[in-house]
Design a protein around this motif. Structure first.
Motif, PDB file in Angstrom:
ATOM      1  N   GLN A 138       0.736  -1.290  -0.025  1.00 52.69           N
ATOM      2  CA  GLN A 138       0.092  -0.040  -0.036  1.00 52.69           C
ATOM      3  C   GLN A 138       0.699   1.567  -0.104  1.00 52.69           C
ATOM      4  OE1 GLN A 138      -3.706  -1.708  -0.465  1.00 52.69           O
ATOM      5  NE2 GLN A 138      -3.293   0.412  -0.475  1.00 52.69           N
ATOM      6  N   ALA A 139       2.128   1.253   0.696  1.00 49.13           N
ATOM      7  CA  ALA A 139       2.748   2.274   0.688  1.00 49.13           C
ATOM      8  C   ALA A 139       3.427   2.560  -0.914  1.00 49.13           C
ATOM      9  CB  ALA A 139       4.127   2.006   1.835  1.00 49.13           C
ATOM     10  N   VAL A 140       3.903   1.579  -1.693  1.00 49.60           N
ATOM     11  CA  VAL A 140       4.070   1.662  -2.945  1.00 49.60           C
ATOM     12  C   VAL A 140       3.081   2.235  -3.713  1.00 49.60           C
ATOM     13  CG1 VAL A 140       4.631   0.230  -5.066  1.00 49.60           C
ATOM     14  CG2 VAL A 140       5.857  -0.190  -2.597  1.00 49.60           C
ATOM     15  N   VAL A 141       1.744   1.669  -3.444  1.00 49.43           N
ATOM     16  CA  VAL A 141       0.649   2.196  -4.117  1.00 49.43           C
ATOM     17  C   VAL A 141       0.406   3.634  -4.038  1.00 49.43           C
ATOM     18  CG1 VAL A 141      -1.982   1.994  -4.598  1.00 49.43           C
ATOM     19  CG2 VAL A 141      -0.495  -0.117  -4.548  1.00 49.43           C
ATOM     20  N   LEU A 142       0.433   4.033  -2.728  1.00 50.76           N
ATOM     21  CA  LEU A 142       0.489   5.434  -2.354  1.00 50.76           C
ATOM     22  C   LEU A 142       1.450   6.389  -3.059  1.00 50.76           C
ATOM     23  CD1 LEU A 142      -0.631   7.742  -0.498  1.00 50.76           C
ATOM     24  CD2 LEU A 142       1.065   6.843   1.159  1.00 50.76           C
ATOM     25  N   VAL A 143       2.815   5.819  -3.336  1.00 48.29           N
ATOM     26  CA  VAL A 143       3.446   6.590  -3.954  1.00 48.29           C
ATOM     27  C   VAL A 143       3.091   6.741  -5.441  1.00 48.29           C
ATOM     28  CG1 VAL A 143       5.976   6.811  -4.785  1.00 48.29           C
ATOM     29  CG2 VAL A 143       5.553   6.305  -2.393  1.00 48.29           C
ATOM     30  N   LEU A 144       2.716   5.589  -5.772  1.00 42.78           N
ATOM     31  CA  LEU A 144       2.265   5.526  -7.467  1.00 42.78           C
ATOM     32  C   LEU A 144       1.134   6.575  -7.518  1.00 42.78           C
ATOM     33  CD1 LEU A 144       2.508   1.757  -8.502  1.00 42.78           C
ATOM     34  CD2 LEU A 144       3.902   3.579  -9.100  1.00 42.78           C
ATOM     35  N   GLY A 145       0.172   6.661  -6.639  1.00 42.84           N
ATOM     36  CA  GLY A 145      -0.903   7.354  -6.611  1.00 42.84           C
ATOM     37  C   GLY A 145      -0.623   9.004  -6.626  1.00 42.84           C
ATOM     38  N   VAL A 181       2.292  10.086  -7.681  1.00 42.16           N
ATOM     39  CA  VAL A 181       3.507  10.389  -8.908  1.00 42.16           C
ATOM     40  C   VAL A 181       2.603  10.154 -10.123  1.00 42.16           C
ATOM     41  CG1 VAL A 181       5.449   9.861  -9.955  1.00 42.16           C
ATOM     42  CG2 VAL A 181       5.250  10.028  -7.115  1.00 42.16           C
ATOM     43  N   ILE A 182       2.243   8.917 -10.393  1.00 40.40           N
ATOM     44  CA  ILE A 182       1.847   8.528 -11.806  1.00 40.40           C
ATOM     45  C   ILE A 182       0.303   8.800 -12.175  1.00 40.40           C
ATOM     46  CG2 ILE A 182       1.393   6.589 -13.525  1.00 40.40           C
ATOM     47  CD1 ILE A 182       4.139   5.519 -12.021  1.00 40.40           C
ATOM     48  N   MET A 183      -0.697   8.576 -11.344  1.00 38.72           N
ATOM     49  CA  MET A 183      -2.062   8.680 -11.379  1.00 38.72           C
ATOM     50  C   MET A 183      -2.709   9.732 -11.594  1.00 38.72           C
ATOM     51  SD  MET A 183      -3.333   5.368  -9.131  1.00 38.72           S
ATOM     52  CE  MET A 183      -2.421   3.957  -9.155  1.00 38.72           C
ATOM     53  N   PRO A 184      -2.031  11.014 -11.066  1.00 37.83           N
ATOM     54  CA  PRO A 184      -2.767  12.454 -11.313  1.00 37.83           C
ATOM     55  C   PRO A 184      -2.814  12.587 -12.912  1.00 37.83           C
ATOM     56  CG  PRO A 184      -1.256  12.445  -9.273  1.00 37.83           C
ATOM     57  CD  PRO A 184      -1.074  11.124  -9.982  1.00 37.83           C
ATOM     58  N   GLY A 185      -1.496  12.384 -13.674  1.00 36.18           N
ATOM     59  CA  GLY A 185      -1.905  12.499 -14.852  1.00 36.18           C
ATOM     60  C   GLY A 185      -2.921  11.745 -15.674  1.00 36.18           C
ATOM     61  N   GLU A 186      -3.515  10.782 -15.295  1.00 34.98           N
ATOM     62  CA  GLU A 186      -4.633  10.210 -15.738  1.00 34.98           C
ATOM     63  C   GLU A 186      -6.146  11.064 -15.397  1.00 34.98           C
ATOM     64  OE1 GLU A 186      -4.396   6.193 -13.790  1.00 34.98           O
ATOM     65  OE2 GLU A 186      -3.057   5.567 -15.478  1.00 34.98           O
ATOM     66  N   VAL A 187      -5.784  11.555 -14.216  1.00 36.00           N
ATOM     67  CA  VAL A 187      -7.196  12.284 -13.695  1.00 36.00           C
ATOM     68  C   VAL A 187      -6.890  13.786 -14.597  1.00 36.00           C
ATOM     69  CG1 VAL A 187      -8.174  13.474 -12.069  1.00 36.00           C
ATOM     70  CG2 VAL A 187      -7.317  11.082 -11.675  1.00 36.00           C
ATOM     71  N   PHE A 188      -5.958  14.371 -14.670  1.00 37.10           N
ATOM     72  CA  PHE A 188      -5.651  15.572 -14.948  1.00 37.10           C
ATOM     73  C   PHE A 188      -4.835  15.711 -16.275  1.00 37.10           C
ATOM     74  CE2 PHE A 188      -5.560  15.874 -10.380  1.00 37.10           C
ATOM     75  CZ  PHE A 188      -6.749  16.391 -10.192  1.00 37.10           C
ATOM     76  N   THR A 189      -5.402  14.881 -17.257  1.00 41.42           N
ATOM     77  CA  THR A 189      -4.819  14.590 -18.530  1.00 41.42           C
ATOM     78  C   THR A 189      -4.368  15.792 -19.332  1.00 41.42           C
ATOM     79  OG1 THR A 189      -5.961  12.402 -18.718  1.00 41.42           O
ATOM     80  CG2 THR A 189      -4.806  13.215 -20.557  1.00 41.42           C
ATOM     81  N   LEU A 233      -8.623   6.173  -3.935  1.00 45.89           N
ATOM     82  CA  LEU A 233      -8.406   5.156  -3.373  1.00 45.89           C
ATOM     83  C   LEU A 233      -6.724   4.626  -3.313  1.00 45.89           C
ATOM     84  CD1 LEU A 233     -11.260   2.803  -4.944  1.00 45.89           C
ATOM     85  CD2 LEU A 233     -10.847   3.330  -2.496  1.00 45.89           C
ATOM     86  N   ALA A 234      -6.026   4.899  -4.328  1.00 45.95           N
ATOM     87  CA  ALA A 234      -4.652   4.624  -4.227  1.00 45.95           C
ATOM     88  C   ALA A 234      -3.900   5.859  -3.212  1.00 45.95           C
ATOM     89  CB  ALA A 234      -3.932   4.734  -5.467  1.00 45.95           C
ATOM     90  N   THR A 235      -4.605   7.024  -3.137  1.00 42.36           N
ATOM     91  CA  THR A 235      -3.535   7.947  -1.981  1.00 42.36           C
ATOM     92  C   THR A 235      -4.458   7.846  -0.747  1.00 42.36           C
ATOM     93  OG1 THR A 235      -5.009   9.698  -3.335  1.00 42.36           O
ATOM     94  CG2 THR A 235      -2.969   9.244  -3.962  1.00 42.36           C
ATOM     95  N   ALA A 236      -5.562   8.445  -0.578  1.00 45.09           N
ATOM     96  CA  ALA A 236      -6.133   8.508   0.705  1.00 45.09           C
ATOM     97  C   ALA A 236      -6.598   7.093   1.053  1.00 45.09           C
ATOM     98  CB  ALA A 236      -7.618   9.328   0.601  1.00 45.09           C
TER      99      ALA A 236
END
Length: 183
Positions: free
Chosen positions: A98-105, A107-115, A161-164
């Motif tokens: 979950q710590a790894v997923v938090l970091v991915l959330g 660093v990477i996932m905002p690009g999918e939301v704020f394309t 879900l990946a962050t909070a």
């Protein structure tokens, strides 16, 4: 009896796992149509459609990204099941994963939301004059229309879900009641 903290943490893990199954399947299925729509919009702006490919702007899901996402989903589902079964190993692995997923959330996932914002930032830095003339908002909107209307909501849910959610899972599995159950 399963403590509420472990149950809630496991539900969060399963919900997050679900997004890692749904998003790549829809991306793989609808991605080619989204890419064509984006290229049509680029051509409609009087630019060569190849400008997207030249800069690796793709609105679909590659095989590698599908495999990676599905693997993450399987890991999350397995961890949730381990936690529900009372496995101490599941708790420890959940903290790590979950710590790894938090970091991915973060660093990477905002690009999918704020394309649009992410592509616009890349466009501003580019030396390619065709790319700099691109109306990114219109291109992203054209691509988005190829996806189901609920899809953006699932992408946003995965970010939350990946962050909070990951942070909550880590905290809930560290609570005393969880510790007693997950021995």
């Amino acid at each position: 009896m399963i403590p509420v903290t472990v149950l809630f943490a496991s539900i969060l893990q399963l919900l997050l796992a679900g997004t890692f199954f749904v998003i790549p399947v829809v991306g793989r299925r609808r991605g080619p149509a989204a890419q064509r729509a984006a290229e049509t919009e680029v051509a409609g702006q009087g630019l060569p459609a190849a400008v997207l490919a030249r800069h690796r702007i793709d609105f679909g899901a590659s095989r590698a990204s599908v495999v990676l996402a599905m693997s993450i989903g399987v890991c999350l589902a397995a961890l949730a099941l381990l936690n529900l079964s009372g496995s101490g190993t599941g708790r420890i692995l959940s903290w790590i994963f979950q710590a790894v997923v938090l970091v991915l959330g973060c660093v990477i996932m905002p690009g999918e939301v704020f394309t649009t914002r992410y592509i616009e930032a890349a466009v501003r830095k580019s030396d390619d004059q065709d790319l700099r003339r691109l109306d990114v908002g219109a291109v992203v909107e054209a691509a988005a229309k190829a996806y189901p209307s609920w899809f953006r909501g699932v992408i946003a849910a995965r970010l939350v879900l990946a962050t909070a959610g990951s942070l909550l899972v880590i905290i809930m599995l560290a609570m005393p009641g969880a510790g007693e159950y997950l021995a």
